[in-house]
Motif scaffolding. Structure first.
Motif, PDB file in Angstrom:
ATOM      1  N   ARG A   1       2.263   2.150  -3.522  1.00  0.00           N
ATOM      2  CA  ARG A   1       1.103   2.622  -4.718  1.00  0.00           C
ATOM      3  C   ARG A   1       0.781   3.577  -4.013  1.00  0.00           C
ATOM      4  O   ARG A   1      -0.050   4.918  -4.979  1.00  0.00           O
ATOM      5  CB  ARG A   1      -0.260   1.313  -3.863  1.00  0.00           C
ATOM      6  CG  ARG A   1      -0.152   0.061  -4.818  1.00  0.00           C
ATOM      7  CD  ARG A   1      -0.920  -0.170  -4.925  1.00  0.00           C
ATOM      8  NE  ARG A   1      -1.915  -1.261  -3.678  1.00  0.00           N
ATOM      9  CZ  ARG A   1      -1.250  -2.561  -2.648  1.00  0.00           C
ATOM     10  NH1 ARG A   1      -0.632  -3.197  -3.429  1.00  0.00           N
ATOM     11  NH2 ARG A   1      -1.510  -2.897  -2.037  1.00  0.00           N
ATOM     12  N   ARG A   2       0.451   4.677  -2.503  1.00  0.00           N
ATOM     13  CA  ARG A   2       0.704   6.127  -2.072  1.00  0.00           C
ATOM     14  C   ARG A   2       1.863   6.735  -2.960  1.00  0.00           C
ATOM     15  O   ARG A   2       1.339   7.551  -2.915  1.00  0.00           O
ATOM     16  CB  ARG A   2       0.370   5.874  -0.677  1.00  0.00           C
ATOM     17  CG  ARG A   2      -0.924   5.302  -0.064  1.00  0.00           C
ATOM     18  CD  ARG A   2      -1.551   6.170   1.220  1.00  0.00           C
ATOM     19  NE  ARG A   2      -0.036   5.321   2.189  1.00  0.00           N
ATOM     20  CZ  ARG A   2      -0.312   3.919   2.412  1.00  0.00           C
ATOM     21  NH1 ARG A   2      -1.529   3.213   2.299  1.00  0.00           N
ATOM     22  NH2 ARG A   2       0.705   3.679   3.062  1.00  0.00           N
TER      23      ARG A   2
ATOM     24  N   GLU B   1       0.730  -6.899   0.512  1.00  0.00           N
ATOM     25  CA  GLU B   1      -0.844  -6.243   0.372  1.00  0.00           C
ATOM     26  C   GLU B   1      -1.174  -6.076  -1.136  1.00  0.00           C
ATOM     27  O   GLU B   1      -1.040  -5.215  -1.839  1.00  0.00           O
ATOM     28  CB  GLU B   1      -0.219  -5.116   0.862  1.00  0.00           C
ATOM     29  CG  GLU B   1       0.501  -5.062   2.061  1.00  0.00           C
ATOM     30  CD  GLU B   1       1.370  -3.743   3.013  1.00  0.00           C
ATOM     31  OE1 GLU B   1       1.975  -3.771   3.426  1.00  0.00           O
ATOM     32  OE2 GLU B   1       0.497  -3.271   1.766  1.00  0.00           O
TER      33      GLU B   1
ATOM     34  N   ALA C   1       1.048  -1.255   0.140  1.00  0.00           N
ATOM     35  CA  ALA C   1      -0.109  -0.135   0.225  1.00  0.00           C
ATOM     36  C   ALA C   1       0.821   1.213   0.249  1.00  0.00           C
ATOM     37  O   ALA C   1       0.000   2.532  -0.194  1.00  0.00           O
ATOM     38  CB  ALA C   1      -1.474   0.360   1.482  1.00  0.00           C
ATOM     39  N   LYS C   2       2.003   1.001   0.762  1.00  0.00           N
ATOM     40  CA  LYS C   2       3.111   2.509   0.855  1.00  0.00           C
ATOM     41  C   LYS C   2       3.564   3.009  -0.786  1.00  0.00           C
ATOM     42  O   LYS C   2       3.198   3.948  -1.824  1.00  0.00           O
ATOM     43  CB  LYS C   2       4.297   1.956   2.177  1.00  0.00           C
ATOM     44  CG  LYS C   2       5.091   3.329   1.671  1.00  0.00           C
ATOM     45  CD  LYS C   2       6.208   2.875   2.535  1.00  0.00           C
ATOM     46  CE  LYS C   2       7.476   4.007   3.107  1.00  0.00           C
ATOM     47  NZ  LYS C   2       8.591   3.674   3.868  1.00  0.00           N
TER      48      LYS C   2
ATOM     49  N   ILE D   1      -4.170  -4.521  -2.499  1.00  0.00           N
ATOM     50  CA  ILE D   1      -5.130  -3.700  -3.170  1.00  0.00           C
ATOM     51  C   ILE D   1      -6.596  -3.560  -1.755  1.00  0.00           C
ATOM     52  O   ILE D   1      -7.788  -4.507  -2.443  1.00  0.00           O
ATOM     53  CB  ILE D   1      -5.714  -3.476  -4.236  1.00  0.00           C
ATOM     54  CG1 ILE D   1      -4.370  -3.492  -4.886  1.00  0.00           C
ATOM     55  CG2 ILE D   1      -6.573  -1.785  -4.219  1.00  0.00           C
ATOM     56  CD1 ILE D   1      -4.246  -3.030  -6.350  1.00  0.00           C
ATOM     57  N   ALA D   2      -6.762  -2.767  -1.267  1.00  0.00           N
ATOM     58  CA  ALA D   2      -8.130  -2.854  -0.366  1.00  0.00           C
ATOM     59  C   ALA D   2      -8.782  -1.122  -0.129  1.00  0.00           C
ATOM     60  O   ALA D   2      -9.713  -1.362   0.445  1.00  0.00           O
ATOM     61  CB  ALA D   2      -7.769  -2.730   1.030  1.00  0.00           C
ATOM     62  N   ASP D   3      -7.620  -0.257  -0.495  1.00  0.00           N
ATOM     63  CA  ASP D   3      -7.895   0.985  -0.667  1.00  0.00           C
ATOM     64  C   ASP D   3      -9.430   1.479  -1.486  1.00  0.00           C
ATOM     65  O   ASP D   3      -9.321   1.239  -2.644  1.00  0.00           O
ATOM     66  CB  ASP D   3      -6.903   2.071  -0.827  1.00  0.00           C
ATOM     67  CG  ASP D   3      -7.669   3.230  -0.523  1.00  0.00           C
ATOM     68  OD1 ASP D   3      -8.621   4.000  -0.698  1.00  0.00           O
ATOM     69  OD2 ASP D   3      -6.587   4.698  -0.455  1.00  0.00           O
ATOM     70  N   GLN D   4     -10.648   1.150  -0.925  1.00  0.00           N
ATOM     71  CA  GLN D   4     -11.811   1.391  -2.420  1.00  0.00           C
ATOM     72  C   GLN D   4     -11.352   3.502  -2.834  1.00  0.00           C
ATOM     73  O   GLN D   4     -12.565   3.302  -4.043  1.00  0.00           O
ATOM     74  CB  GLN D   4     -12.718   1.479  -1.738  1.00  0.00           C
ATOM     75  CG  GLN D   4     -13.258  -0.015  -0.697  1.00  0.00           C
ATOM     76  CD  GLN D   4     -13.100  -0.435  -1.482  1.00  0.00           C
ATOM     77  OE1 GLN D   4     -13.826  -1.223  -2.651  1.00  0.00           O
ATOM     78  NE2 GLN D   4     -11.870  -1.694  -1.405  1.00  0.00           N
ATOM     79  N   SER D   5     -10.540   4.512  -1.922  1.00  0.00           N
ATOM     80  CA  SER D   5     -10.644   5.158  -3.308  1.00  0.00           C
ATOM     81  C   SER D   5      -9.892   5.390  -4.837  1.00  0.00           C
ATOM     82  O   SER D   5      -9.778   6.083  -5.211  1.00  0.00           O
ATOM     83  CB  SER D   5     -10.151   6.366  -1.757  1.00  0.00           C
ATOM     84  OG  SER D   5      -8.649   6.141  -2.108  1.00  0.00           O
ATOM     85  N   GLN D   6      -9.246   3.902  -4.416  1.00  0.00           N
ATOM     86  CA  GLN D   6      -8.643   4.258  -6.063  1.00  0.00           C
ATOM     87  C   GLN D   6      -8.959   3.620  -6.887  1.00  0.00           C
ATOM     88  O   GLN D   6      -9.663   2.690  -6.929  1.00  0.00           O
ATOM     89  CB  GLN D   6      -7.644   3.520  -5.413  1.00  0.00           C
ATOM     90  CG  GLN D   6      -6.289   3.930  -4.461  1.00  0.00           C
ATOM     91  CD  GLN D   6      -5.169   2.976  -4.218  1.00  0.00           C
ATOM     92  OE1 GLN D   6      -4.503   1.700  -4.173  1.00  0.00           O
ATOM     93  NE2 GLN D   6      -4.344   3.560  -3.027  1.00  0.00           N
TER      94      GLN D   6
END
Length: 443
Positions: A41-42, A112, A38-39, A114-119
């Motif tokens: 990808r951010r 990890e 996640a880091k 992808i779990a961030d639903q804003s992406q």
């Protein structure tokens, strides 16, 4: 520095280069890296969307995640990897499999999902068996998602060719429109309604070639570690189950084949084989580039008629639209769905179409710049065969069925089925450049 820090630095350098090069132009980049946390990808989002770093020009980002939890599929994939990758050279099958499993476990421990639903993301499960999409709109939903569903690891060949030749007293222009030779004045050329003698010879040779290739495809399927299932379909339409049966003499019962042609009668007639009743998908999307007001005219005729427009065509051949017709960019747009249709097939595919369409498709399979496809030569009575290659891409072979002298209306005998194995696979000799790889009319 350890390997992870070196890889991280190289990834950052690559991402920075991509964003810098796309600063002043509208481009699409594929950043194929280990973006497994996640880091990371951010960080990619920050690089692409930060107003400070992008100078006010934001870049949209879509993550594509491939997930495989099918144990049988994983086993076949591991077997293929350990058999063909140089990483495992010199190891026994057991040692190679253990080494690969160790690498996979090490990667999985840090992975990890992808779990961030804003992406915006697309998750592909088990080789496109299932897809999950989030915040995907517009062109991405229309083209990219269907393409991801279509791409597969099958080894099926794709065959491209033009229709057979017209009768000997009729000549074709670069897009297979025809005009009687006795009429020296310009008239609007009409679509040829039937094949000539050499066209019929080509049709027979094509049938024999397809039969040979189809049987070879079925034989090779039995030798590879993993083959795509030929049972495709939906819960609504039912599975498309293919079965071989030696009792039947018709060769469509011995191998599967998807046949697509333009709606022009001669293209359809090219695949009307006596021993076969393969279903033929006639598609207007495979029709030639629409030249509008200039339909049926050669370039020298257009130049004489409208020098100003012709000058624009010379400067921008890809983007210059024929009056009342299309430009090559328009053609590419209507071929998107056709390309996806071809890609999703798991059995051999035959496309019978015309110069402009085949130029665009050949450009796709060669992975060459599509805005330069107008210079690609598409010879008559020749099959362009494309096969998936290891590591991606396609291998190309050109098979000429009728000798060069046939292009001048000589009636040479067609190659028999017994001679197909000796066909030349060398590229055909150079012919005149686009818009017309046809034979010039004799005065």
């Amino acid at each position: 520095a350890d390997d992870s820090s070196v890889l991280s630095r190289r990834s950052q350098e690559t991402a920075s280069t991509i964003t810098e090069r796309s600063h002043d132009t509208n481009r699409i980049a594929i950043f194929d890296a280990t973006n497994s946390t996640a880091k990371r990808r951010r960080w990619i989002l920050e690089e692409c969307t930060s107003p400070a770093k992008r100078g006010g020009k934001r870049t949209g980002v879509v993550f594509v995640e491939s997930i495989c939890d099918d144990e049988e599929l994983l086993k076949e994939n591991y077997r293929y990897k350990t058999t063909n990758s140089p990483d495992f050279k010199g190891m026994s099958p057991e040692e190679a499999l253990a080494d690969l499993q160790k690498r996979v476990d090490n990667y999985a421990s840090r992975y990890e999902t992808i779990a961030d639903q804003s992406q915006s993301y697309i998750k592909v499960f088990n080789l496109s068996t299932r897809l999950m999409v989030n915040h995907i709109y517009g062109r991405m939903a229309k083209t990219i998602v269907p393409a991801l569903m279509a791409w597969n690891v099958g080894t099926r060949p794709v065959f491209l060719c033009r229709p057979g030749k017209t009768p000997h007293n009729v000549h074709t222009d670069s897009e297979d429109y025809v005009v009687p030779t006795e009429n020296s004045n310009h008239v609007k050329k009409l679509k040829a309604e039937n094949l000539g003698k050499t066209g019929i010879m080509f049709r027979q040779a094509l049938a024999e070639f397809v039969e040979k290739e189809g049987r070879e495809f079925m034989r090779r399927r039995e030798e590879v570690a993993f083959s795509q299932s030929l049972e495709t379909g939906t819960s609504r339409s039912g599975l498309n189950t293919f079965k071989t049966d030696a009792v039947f003499a018709d060769f469509e019962n011995q191998f599967p084949l998807t046949v697509m042609t333009s709606t022009m009668p001669r293209a359809v007639e090219t695949v009307m084989w006596e021993r076969s009743q393969f279903q033929v998908d006639t598609m207007s999307s495979l029709n030639p580039l629409d030249k509008g007001d200039f339909a049926g005219m050669e370039l020298d005729e257009i130049q004489s008629l409208d020098q100003a427009w012709y000058s624009r065509l010379e400067q921008e051949p890809f983007l210059t639209r024929f009056p009342g017709g299309e430009c090559y960019r328009d053609l590419i747009s209507r071929l998107e769905s056709v390309t996806i249709d071809i890609e999703q097939q798991v059995a051999p595919v035959l496309i019978v179409s015309h110069v402009s369409v085949l130029q665009a498709l050949v450009s796709y399979f060669r992975n060459s710049p599509v805005d330069r496809c107008m210079s690609i030569e598409i010879p008559m009575h020749t099959v362009l065969k494309f096969e998936p290659s290891r590591g991606g891409g396609w291998m190309e072979t050109q098979i000429s069925f009728l000798p060069e002298s046939d292009m001048n209306n000589s009636m040479e005998p067609v190659i028999s089925a017994s001679e197909l194995s000796t066909l030349s696979t060398e590229p055909t000799s150079p012919m005149s450049p686009i818009w017309g790889d046809h034979v010039a009319l004799k005065s």
